[in-house]
Design a protein around this motif. Sequence first.
Motif, short mmCIF file in Angstrom:
data_model
loop_
_atom_site.label_atom_id
_atom_site.label_comp_id
_atom_site.label_asym_id
_atom_site.label_seq_id
_atom_site.Cartn_x
_atom_site.Cartn_y
_atom_site.Cartn_z
N TYR B 300 0.76 -1.31 -0.07
CA TYR B 300 -0.01 0.01 0.05
C TYR B 300 0.87 1.13 -0.17
CZ TYR B 300 -4.52 -2.01 0.62
OH TYR B 300 -5.56 -3.02 0.25
N LEU B 301 1.86 1.18 0.79
CA LEU B 301 2.70 2.52 0.91
C LEU B 301 3.55 2.82 -0.33
CD1 LEU B 301 4.02 2.32 4.67
CD2 LEU B 301 2.29 3.78 3.66
N LEU B 302 3.98 1.59 -1.00
CA LEU B 302 4.66 1.78 -2.22
C LEU B 302 3.81 2.17 -3.40
CD1 LEU B 302 6.83 -1.28 -2.19
CD2 LEU B 302 7.61 0.79 -2.14
N ASP B 303 2.37 1.66 -3.22
CA ASP B 303 1.46 2.08 -4.45
C ASP B 303 0.98 3.50 -4.02
OD1 ASP B 303 2.53 0.19 -5.79
OD2 ASP B 303 0.76 -1.00 -5.23
N ARG B 323 -3.14 6.90 4.51
CA ARG B 323 -1.82 6.71 4.72
C ARG B 323 -1.48 6.59 6.14
NH1 ARG B 323 2.34 8.74 1.11
NH2 ARG B 323 0.92 10.40 0.39
N ASP B 324 -2.10 7.80 7.09
CA ASP B 324 -2.09 7.47 8.62
C ASP B 324 -2.36 6.29 9.32
OD1 ASP B 324 -1.22 10.48 8.06
OD2 ASP B 324 -3.08 11.22 8.62
N PHE B 325 -3.35 5.61 8.57
CA PHE B 325 -3.93 4.61 9.48
C PHE B 325 -2.78 3.35 9.12
CE2 PHE B 325 -6.16 0.61 8.97
CZ PHE B 325 -6.87 0.42 10.01
N ILE B 326 -2.51 3.34 8.19
CA ILE B 326 -1.49 2.35 7.55
C ILE B 326 -0.20 2.46 8.63
CG2 ILE B 326 0.25 1.45 5.86
CD1 ILE B 326 -1.94 2.08 3.70
N HIS B 327 0.32 3.69 8.91
CA HIS B 327 1.42 3.87 9.30
C HIS B 327 1.20 3.61 10.72
CE1 HIS B 327 4.39 5.56 6.75
NE2 HIS B 327 3.56 6.52 6.21
N ALA B 328 -0.02 4.10 11.34
CA ALA B 328 -0.37 3.93 12.83
C ALA B 328 -0.30 2.30 13.03
CB ALA B 328 -1.78 4.42 13.06
N HIS B 329 -0.95 1.47 12.04
CA HIS B 329 -0.72 0.09 12.31
C HIS B 329 0.69 -0.75 12.04
CE1 HIS B 329 -4.92 -0.41 13.40
NE2 HIS B 329 -5.02 0.66 12.83
#
Lengths: 253, 527
Positions: B300-303, B323-329
């Motif tokens: 996800y982060l790469l794309d 993006r914040d959610f992904i980073h948070a997890h």
Amino acid sequence: MKIIASYNIKGGVGKTATAVNLAYLSAREGNRTLIWDLDPQGAATYYFRVKPKVKGGTRALVSGHHDLDDLVKGTDFEGLDLLPADFSYRNMDLVLEDNKRPTKQLQKLLAPMAIAYDYVFLDCPPSISLVSENVFRASHALLVPMIPTTLSARTLDQLQEFLEGHDGLGKVNLMPFFSMVDRRKHLHIHLMETLPESFPTFLQASIPYASDVERMGLNRMPLPAYVPPSNPITKAYEALWAEIKAGLAKPRG
Amino acid sequence: MNEFAQAYLVPDGTDLQGIKDAFEGRYSVTEDEPHELIRRFYDTFDWSLYQAGTVLEELSDGSQRELIWRDLHGEAPKLAWNTDRNPGFAADLPQIPEIDRLASLVGIRRLLPLLDVHTRLISWRLLNEDGKTVARLEVEQNRYVDKGRERQGPVSVLLRLHGVKGYDDELQATARLLQEGLNLSLARAELLQEALAAAGRRPLDYSSQLDFRLDPQRRADATAKEILLHLLNTIEVNIPGTRANQDSEFLHDLRVAVRRTRSALTQIKDVFAADLVEQYKESFGWMGEFTGPVRDLDVYLLDFNAYQASLPETLRPHLEPLRDFIHAHYGAEQKALVAHLDSKRFRDLLRDWRAFLEAPVPEQSVVPNAMRPVKAVADERIWTMYKRVRKEGRAITPDSPPEDMHELRKSCKKLRYLIEFFDSLYPKQEVRQLVKLMKVLLDNLGNFQDLAVQADHLRDMAQRMREESHASTDTLLTMGVLVGHLLEHQHRAREEFAQIFATFDSEGHQALFTALFGPSKPRRKGA
Ligand SMILES: Nc1ncnc2c1ncn2[C@@H]1O[C@H](COP(=O)(O)OP(=O)(O)OP(=O)(O)O)[C@@H](O)[C@H]1O
Ligand SMILES: [Mg+2]
């Protein structure tokens, strides 16, 4: 690439000291810089400890027999190169005359150097000749060091007349400035106050008389390379260089 | 001023004064103040800069740090910039002209320090009778410091000769004097190479590409061990970078090696005992599972930027909470991953697996394929798998359920891995062509499946974001648009399948598969 000539009809006014020290300052701030010693006496060449010799002499050089670049010598200072003097330069006028467009030869020779250099300084011999006319046409700025005397005011008039009397030279970027100024002399002070009034492009910066400059011949290197950075004469050259760069940057009408 | 530089090796214990004295009578020598500098070499873990014949070094002399990117063996920088920060990802590089050339080599990897070289630099100028510098010499006394491995030691002393423009004769004379008078030899290797050698490291010692050179006559079981051992090495060498999460490729390469291991275990059939295969198939399946969640987030982060760019401009900001959610997890998932990597089960697994792979094969084996020449086994396995792919692919119609596509994908992957394991047994050109062909088909099948999975996953995340009240209505709607895009792409992949498979299954390609892997004609040689 900007071409800056140090020129005066008169001898011994500080042309060579100016060209050598400004070229040094230019290179020191990271500009790729070339100084061409056009004077067969080779004073600038001597200051850089280079032999006053050009392969094939003036004729090979002017005919384009060698790339100018092949004749260039690296000095002991980073970013600063020298095209040395050669005794045969004394006949440069005659060689230039043999060409189709005798007043534009220097310009033509220097054009290919634009990829290698940001600034080119021309140290000229004292005279008015075909060589000087070539210099006038090639240069983006014509520096004229002048000792503040009545006679030197006259030579500036003569130069002005010459430029106006020749096609395409009226627009030369003339930058006279005072050299070897002795503030104890009333005449110097007086002329410095009055003369610039009749010459709008006269530079503010001036170079005082200082014995440190004379030592260039003993030390055989540019002045800022052997005096401490705080030396007032270095400061004077730096101010002069700054003013010239500003003048070159200004659009000219 | 430095028109030309030639480096000479100065043998250990050489008296520098002796070198200086050699110029007596010809030039006088002046020595500048010696100074110290540190070079830190950088590259990605897979040596992408070195592979491209370039070197990135950071030069610091105490007062400033300069990064220089240049050609191996080259002096002149391709790019140079002053900096006070370490190079990291491509996005951290300065915005200077031509930086793209460097950035594209770096790709998505991180630039990591290779090692440091501490240099004491002594500069000599050779002066002629006018006191003019006509050449310069730099003596470099070097030590490498390999912080990562806590090692340091001397690197050979180098003498660099720099010419001065317009003084070629003097340069030649000096070079002659160094070579003939002092018997110094030219340093062929680059300083980086010297330092790596001194530190006991080999450039290009890592690549995610497989590159086996197999002996067709060797026993199949021994060859399978060779392949699996290489994959195990790849897994192990990627563990530290995965633990530290230096960049996302460590985990990715680790996962690919795990998948390949499972594939080799099960697809190079009947070379090991069946219960052992079963046991390790399960273990490596477990590795695939526990490494999955972080990889999903990495994807996800790469794309992410591409996702965002695919949206209408007004919607783009609404995606940021995702993006914040992904980073948070991310942190929690990474922690769980590290816990698995540090677990006893994992360590024991790798240890036992290595012990098995490193043990010599039994002199006699009853497992049917174990003692056969590997080429025969490879031919059979590839041919069988090819036939399966063909059969499954031909059976797919526009109405076939997605499961059929998934099955085909699995078979294709197996076929691709098999071909890649054994490619050195076949003509290079042809094999390369087939691998490319497989890649196109796999991309299509991958898009079909992965985009659907991603759409599902996005839906899950939207649900969780709502539960954790992270998401505004706008964000949820924007994610909905994204799901729509993904499904559209997926749909397109499905539509393109028939055409892509037809190309794969063309007569020419059939003939090529048959020629390379098909059952031998009656004129079979040897055996
Ligand atoms: N500002 C100064 N203070 C003191 N001495 C100077 C100064 N500038 C130049 N000189 C000295 O005056 C002499 C002439 O200077 P320079 O050679 O620069 O003049 P020039 O115009 O190039 O002369 P020529 O016409 O002979 O080429 C030299 O000895 C130089 O050292
Ligand atoms: Mg002069």
